[in-house]
Design a protein around this motif. Sequence first.
Motif, PDB file in Angstrom:
ATOM      1  N   LEU A 139      30.438  44.192  29.631  1.00 36.05           N
ATOM      2  CA  LEU A 139      31.157  43.451  30.595  1.00 36.05           C
ATOM      3  C   LEU A 139      31.640  44.226  31.960  1.00 36.05           C
ATOM      4  N   ILE A 140      31.327  43.720  33.288  1.00 33.60           N
ATOM      5  CA  ILE A 140      31.768  44.282  34.146  1.00 33.60           C
ATOM      6  C   ILE A 140      31.943  43.174  35.282  1.00 33.60           C
ATOM      7  N   ILE A 141      33.054  43.128  35.573  1.00 35.98           N
ATOM      8  CA  ILE A 141      33.354  42.128  36.465  1.00 35.98           C
ATOM      9  C   ILE A 141      34.334  42.634  37.660  1.00 35.98           C
ATOM     10  N   LYS A 142      34.050  42.519  38.703  1.00 33.99           N
ATOM     11  CA  LYS A 142      34.805  43.312  39.689  1.00 33.99           C
ATOM     12  C   LYS A 142      34.570  42.461  41.059  1.00 33.99           C
ATOM     13  N   ILE A 143      35.607  42.813  41.965  1.00 31.75           N
ATOM     14  CA  ILE A 143      35.583  41.966  43.470  1.00 31.75           C
ATOM     15  C   ILE A 143      34.733  43.008  44.126  1.00 31.75           C
ATOM     16  N   GLU A 144      33.703  42.509  44.990  1.00 28.56           N
ATOM     17  CA  GLU A 144      32.757  43.124  45.764  1.00 28.56           C
ATOM     18  C   GLU A 144      33.555  43.226  47.099  1.00 28.56           C
ATOM     19  N   ASN A 145      33.905  42.069  47.597  1.00 29.88           N
ATOM     20  CA  ASN A 145      34.706  41.941  48.681  1.00 29.88           C
ATOM     21  C   ASN A 145      35.419  40.815  48.585  1.00 29.88           C
ATOM     22  N   HIS A 205      38.496  34.247  49.423  1.00 29.88           N
ATOM     23  CA  HIS A 205      37.135  34.283  48.821  1.00 29.88           C
ATOM     24  C   HIS A 205      36.427  35.502  49.082  1.00 29.88           C
ATOM     25  N   GLY A 206      35.260  35.586  48.528  1.00 31.60           N
ATOM     26  CA  GLY A 206      34.203  36.728  48.601  1.00 31.60           C
ATOM     27  C   GLY A 206      33.368  36.817  47.573  1.00 31.60           C
ATOM     28  N   GLU A 207      32.678  38.067  47.486  1.00 28.94           N
ATOM     29  CA  GLU A 207      31.715  38.204  46.470  1.00 28.94           C
ATOM     30  C   GLU A 207      32.147  38.856  45.154  1.00 28.94           C
ATOM     31  N   ILE A 208      31.534  38.539  44.119  1.00 33.92           N
ATOM     32  CA  ILE A 208      31.670  39.110  42.785  1.00 33.92           C
ATOM     33  C   ILE A 208      30.808  39.831  42.100  1.00 33.92           C
ATOM     34  N   TYR A 209      30.862  40.836  41.603  1.00 38.40           N
ATOM     35  CA  TYR A 209      29.814  41.451  40.708  1.00 38.40           C
ATOM     36  C   TYR A 209      30.096  40.884  39.129  1.00 38.40           C
ATOM     37  N   LEU A 210      29.362  40.386  38.628  1.00 37.93           N
ATOM     38  CA  LEU A 210      29.523  39.968  37.232  1.00 37.93           C
ATOM     39  C   LEU A 210      28.156  40.549  36.420  1.00 37.93           C
ATOM     40  N   ASN A 211      28.481  41.319  35.614  1.00 39.61           N
ATOM     41  CA  ASN A 211      27.309  42.100  34.799  1.00 39.61           C
ATOM     42  C   ASN A 211      27.678  41.991  33.258  1.00 39.61           C
ATOM     43  N   VAL A 212      26.962  41.330  32.562  1.00 42.47           N
ATOM     44  CA  VAL A 212      26.955  40.898  31.073  1.00 42.47           C
ATOM     45  C   VAL A 212      25.708  41.781  30.336  1.00 42.47           C
ATOM     46  N   ASN A 213      26.065  42.684  29.569  1.00 39.22           N
ATOM     47  CA  ASN A 213      25.146  43.141  28.690  1.00 39.22           C
ATOM     48  C   ASN A 213      23.691  43.486  29.666  1.00 39.22           C
TER      49      ASN A 213
END
Length: 183
Positions: A7-13, A27-35
Amino acid sequence: MEHSNRLIIKIENQKWLYNDEEDLCSHGEIYLNVNETIITQSGIYEEWGISESALALLRTLDKDYICDPNHEEGLILHGCGLILMMGCPISIHWSVKHMDDEVILSDFVKVTTTSPESGSVHFNGLEIRLNKNDYKNQVVSFALEAKKLFEQSNEKQIIDDFDKEMYEGFWNEYNQLLRKNQH
């Protein structure tokens, strides 16, 4: 359980839509990677309500959340509902189930339009089990990063009493959940 990047969840901007004195949400973009499944990332023209999403995620640290796009707001919010965290179906949902020292994340759904019935992407079979501390660390890190923009901005100029009350309530809950879950 070995720590992994399942699980990786982070703010891109992160930014204000108008300016830091009037905007009550970031507001902004999020990186959400699950498995190794990327659910959202920068560069695909998806903008999310960062501060609203951080609070929604903080709420899952000690409470289960059932994925229900037709009746619930979601965990990653589009942000068109402002600080009230309601009114816009565009969102990313998943179920959060607490089991002893683990958290099970499942039922991932991304609603890409204002019509959950036709605009939903279901990630069938995507499920991960995480150590509770790994999940908590991801969410707290995300929430702390989201809060930085507010700490670096000018004081809010809120004229409407209802908006002021909602904004103060939002940050009271946010800060309380952060304090409770930080090491």
